[in-house]
Design an enzyme around this catalytic site. Structure first.
Site, PDB file in Angstrom:
ATOM      1  N   CYS A 145     -40.569 -19.416  -5.773  1.00 44.87           N
ATOM      2  CA  CYS A 145     -39.581 -20.213  -6.492  1.00 44.87           C
ATOM      3  C   CYS A 145     -39.402 -21.592  -5.858  1.00 44.87           C
ATOM      4  CB  CYS A 145     -38.247 -19.485  -6.516  1.00 44.87           C
ATOM      5  SG  CYS A 145     -36.969 -20.468  -7.324  1.00 44.87           S
TER       6      CYS A 145
ATOM      7  N   CYS B  65     -31.083 -23.233  -3.654  1.00 42.15           N
ATOM      8  CA  CYS B  65     -30.270 -22.162  -4.223  1.00 42.15           C
ATOM      9  C   CYS B  65     -29.719 -21.252  -3.130  1.00 42.15           C
ATOM     10  CB  CYS B  65     -31.109 -21.382  -5.227  1.00 42.15           C
ATOM     11  SG  CYS B  65     -30.415 -19.814  -5.735  1.00 42.15           S
TER      12      CYS B  65
ATOM     13  N   CYS C 160     -31.980 -16.079  -2.892  1.00 44.24           N
ATOM     14  CA  CYS C 160     -33.009 -15.151  -2.411  1.00 44.24           C
ATOM     15  C   CYS C 160     -33.141 -15.322  -0.902  1.00 44.24           C
ATOM     16  CB  CYS C 160     -34.338 -15.423  -3.079  1.00 44.24           C
ATOM     17  SG  CYS C 160     -34.337 -15.101  -4.841  1.00 44.24           S
TER      18      CYS C 160
ATOM     19  N   CYS D 197     -35.020 -18.413 -13.558  1.00 51.12           N
ATOM     20  CA  CYS D 197     -34.916 -17.808 -12.232  1.00 51.12           C
ATOM     21  C   CYS D 197     -35.884 -16.637 -12.148  1.00 51.12           C
ATOM     22  CB  CYS D 197     -33.478 -17.343 -12.037  1.00 51.12           C
ATOM     23  SG  CYS D 197     -33.254 -16.225 -10.656  1.00 51.12           S
TER      24      CYS D 197
ATOM     25  N   GLN E  16     -25.052  -1.313 -13.168  1.00 49.20           N
ATOM     26  CA  GLN E  16     -26.106  -1.663 -12.216  1.00 49.20           C
ATOM     27  C   GLN E  16     -26.981  -2.766 -12.814  1.00 49.20           C
ATOM     28  OE1 GLN E  16     -26.401  -0.493  -9.181  1.00 49.20           O
ATOM     29  NE2 GLN E  16     -25.127   1.338  -9.204  1.00 49.20           N
TER      30      GLN E  16
ATOM     31  N   TYR F 166     -15.697   6.452  -7.872  1.00 44.19           N
ATOM     32  CA  TYR F 166     -16.125   5.061  -8.081  1.00 44.19           C
ATOM     33  C   TYR F 166     -17.160   5.060  -9.217  1.00 44.19           C
ATOM     34  CZ  TYR F 166     -14.391   4.983  -3.231  1.00 44.19           C
ATOM     35  OH  TYR F 166     -13.669   5.149  -2.089  1.00 44.19           O
TER      36      TYR F 166
ATOM     37  N   ASP G 156     -19.873   6.409  -4.805  1.00 40.36           N
ATOM     38  CA  ASP G 156     -20.641   5.164  -4.922  1.00 40.36           C
ATOM     39  C   ASP G 156     -19.689   3.981  -4.771  1.00 40.36           C
ATOM     40  OD1 ASP G 156     -22.484   3.212  -5.549  1.00 40.36           O
ATOM     41  OD2 ASP G 156     -22.746   3.799  -7.641  1.00 40.36           O
TER      42      ASP G 156
ATOM     43  N   CYS H  36     -24.279   0.537  -1.214  1.00 35.11           N
ATOM     44  CA  CYS H  36     -24.944  -0.758  -1.336  1.00 35.11           C
ATOM     45  C   CYS H  36     -24.761  -1.561  -0.051  1.00 35.11           C
ATOM     46  CB  CYS H  36     -24.414  -1.519  -2.546  1.00 35.11           C
ATOM     47  SG  CYS H  36     -22.628  -1.688  -2.542  1.00 35.11           S
TER      48      CYS H  36
HETATM   49  N1  SAH Z   1     -21.137   4.448  -9.915  1.00 31.59           N
HETATM   50  C1  SAH Z   1     -21.129   3.312 -10.778  1.00 31.59           C
HETATM   51  C2  SAH Z   1     -20.336   2.116 -10.230  1.00 31.59           C
HETATM   52  C3  SAH Z   1     -20.556   1.765  -8.787  1.00 31.59           C
HETATM   53  S1  SAH Z   1     -19.897   0.197  -8.282  1.00 31.59           S
HETATM   54  C4  SAH Z   1     -22.521   2.900 -11.150  1.00 31.59           C
HETATM   55  O1  SAH Z   1     -23.505   3.359 -10.557  1.00 31.59           O
HETATM   56  O2  SAH Z   1     -22.689   2.111 -12.070  1.00 31.59           O
HETATM   57  C5  SAH Z   1     -18.389   0.595  -7.556  1.00 31.59           C
HETATM   58  C6  SAH Z   1     -17.265   0.866  -8.534  1.00 31.59           C
HETATM   59  O3  SAH Z   1     -16.118   1.166  -7.752  1.00 31.59           O
HETATM   60  C7  SAH Z   1     -16.860  -0.312  -9.431  1.00 31.59           C
HETATM   61  O4  SAH Z   1     -16.893   0.120 -10.772  1.00 31.59           O
HETATM   62  C8  SAH Z   1     -15.423  -0.634  -8.998  1.00 31.59           C
HETATM   63  O5  SAH Z   1     -14.590  -1.026 -10.086  1.00 31.59           O
HETATM   64  C9  SAH Z   1     -14.972   0.688  -8.431  1.00 31.59           C
HETATM   65  N2  SAH Z   1     -13.893   0.642  -7.433  1.00 31.59           N
HETATM   66  C10 SAH Z   1     -13.666  -0.296  -6.493  1.00 31.59           C
HETATM   67  N3  SAH Z   1     -12.629   0.061  -5.709  1.00 31.59           N
HETATM   68  C11 SAH Z   1     -12.186   1.265  -6.163  1.00 31.59           C
HETATM   69  C12 SAH Z   1     -11.141   2.156  -5.761  1.00 31.59           C
HETATM   70  N4  SAH Z   1     -10.349   1.879  -4.728  1.00 31.59           N
HETATM   71  N5  SAH Z   1     -10.988   3.299  -6.449  1.00 31.59           N
HETATM   72  C13 SAH Z   1     -11.806   3.600  -7.495  1.00 31.59           C
HETATM   73  N6  SAH Z   1     -12.801   2.807  -7.909  1.00 31.59           N
HETATM   74  C14 SAH Z   1     -12.997   1.657  -7.260  1.00 31.59           C
END
Ligand code: SAH
Length: 388
Positions: free
Chosen positions: A14, A20, A23, A96, A220, A249, A318, A345
């Protein structure tokens, strides 16, 4: 081989690499990037056991299904693109290497159309002007395209003519939304949304399930690698059909609904109300009568569940980059599911949280890094833990 300029990055060639900054690993070839991420995971996580080899992308380009562009003016010309890393300066982007190509083309069209309709980018200093940001999301499997125009108020001069021209040039667009954001904030989208065309949401397919996405709900951003990630998470969960599963989450319910076919029941918890609404809708869309979703703080929800003596067999968690909080982790240990599948992540907070779980009755069985964000420094890891 991609074109090379003197300033081009090595990883994807790039030419905007230095301006930027998005990356971070551009000075490395893709195999070197994977090696770097593997070494990072080993450094942070090997005290819990063996780290499996990272799964990279076969074609690590244009993977981002969500593209956001800020609009501004420089030297009398309208520009649009990303903010330079750690600054408020817009880097003008036409194509991009990470972003979806259709999305980038739509943004370039919008940039070109503005002067024709005498619409101007919003100026944060004077508070004048029309367009702040454009967000485009594309369903990777369905091809449905959402365009969100972010404006400081609900005014939209020459709206019908503008939309007509945009849709004529990009018939692939399935919905257009105006998001009203008048606040001085770094958040892109406002709370008020006006549907200008189509349904106001798009759908996509992941692991054979169908999902509805609203402008503000989390989804995602790399659909190809998400299937790899969820595939590993489901394999680690080893569901037999008799389990009660908690998806913490849960966002719009993606992991829980993929698991619902293989479980007795699924409970999802998520803080973002829009995402929960989508998750409930998604349960219906997939005929998952055994899935329920709740809008709550995951830590609080878990604490209540532990107090009530609820039974959970498998916990998917997650959390965002900050990881989980202590109330969540304590309650997870108290609820004592047979298996925990932790999707992270951020390997730093993952290591911290695994430290707690391993002191409180769990053992790490597998750790699988997945490269969800090629050319950036981020790495995702799926961990399977078992109750000792
Ligand atoms: N498992 C989903 C989202 C993961 S991202 C997927 O794979 O698509 C993390 C998520 O946690 C987000 O949607 C965010 O809104 C949520 N989040 C953040 N803090 C939180 C909390 N204290 N309690 C519940 N959810 C929460």
């Amino acid at each position: 081989m991609a074109e090379q300029t003197p300033r081009a990055g090595k990883g994807n060639g790039c030419p905007l690499f230095k301006q930027c900054g998005g990356c971070q690993l551009q000075n490395l070839t893709y195999p070197e990037q994977l090696q770097y991420k593997q070494v990072k995971c080993i450094r942070l996580l090997s005290r819990f056991g063996h780290v499996d080899e990272i799964v990279g992308m076969a074609r690590p380009l244009h993977y981002r299904n969500k593209v956001q562009a800020a609009f501004g003016v420089r030297n009398g010309k309208i520009i649009s693109g990303v903010y330079q890393s750690k600054s408020h300066r817009i880097v003008n982007v036409d194509d991009c290497r990470l972003e979806d190509e259709t999305a980038d083309a739509i943004i370039v069209t919008i940039r070109a159309l503005l002067p024709r309709f005498r619409l101007t980018p919003y100026n944060e200093d004077t508070g004048r002007g029309f367009l702040r940001h454009v967000l485009v999301r594309r369903g990777f499997k369905t091809g449905e395209v959402m365009v969100v125009l972010v404006t400081p108020d609900s005014l939209f001069p020459k709206k019908d003519a503008f939309l007509h021209e945009l849709l004529r040039r990009h018939p692939e667009i399935t919905t257009v939304i105006q998001s009203v954001n008048g606040a001085k904030t770094s958040l892109v989208l406002g709370k008020r949304e006006l549907v200008l065309f189509g349904k106001g949401y798009i759908e996509d397919v992941l692991c054979g399930c169908r999902f509805r996405l609203s402008p503000r709900s989390f989804y995602q951003i790399n659909p190809v690698q998400t299937e790899v990630l969820y595939g590993k998470a489901l394999a680690f969960a080893a569901l037999t059909g008799s389990e009660t599963v908690l998806d913490a989450y849960c966002g719009i319910g993606t992991i829980g609904l993929c698991a619902a076919k293989h479980a007795k029941q699924v409970i999802g918890v998520e803080l973002n109300a829009d995402a929960v609404r989508d998750a409930k809708q998604n349960a219906k869309l997939n005929g998952a009568a055994n899935a329920r979703f709740f809008c709550a703080d995951a830590g609080r929800f878990m604490t209540e569940a532990a107090k009530a003596g609820d039974r959970i067999d498998v916990l998917f968690m997650d959390p965002p980059r900050a990881g989980s909080d202590l109330p969540f982790l304590k309650s997870a240990a108290a609820l004592a599911p047979k298996r925990i599948v932790y999707i992270s992540c951020n390997p730093e907070t993952l290591a911290r949280d695994l430290g707690f779980l391993c002191k409180n009755g769990y053992q790490v069985k597998r750790m699988q890094p997945v490269d969800m964000f090629p050319h950036t420094g981020h790495v995702e890891v799926v961990v399977s833990l078992s109750r000792q």
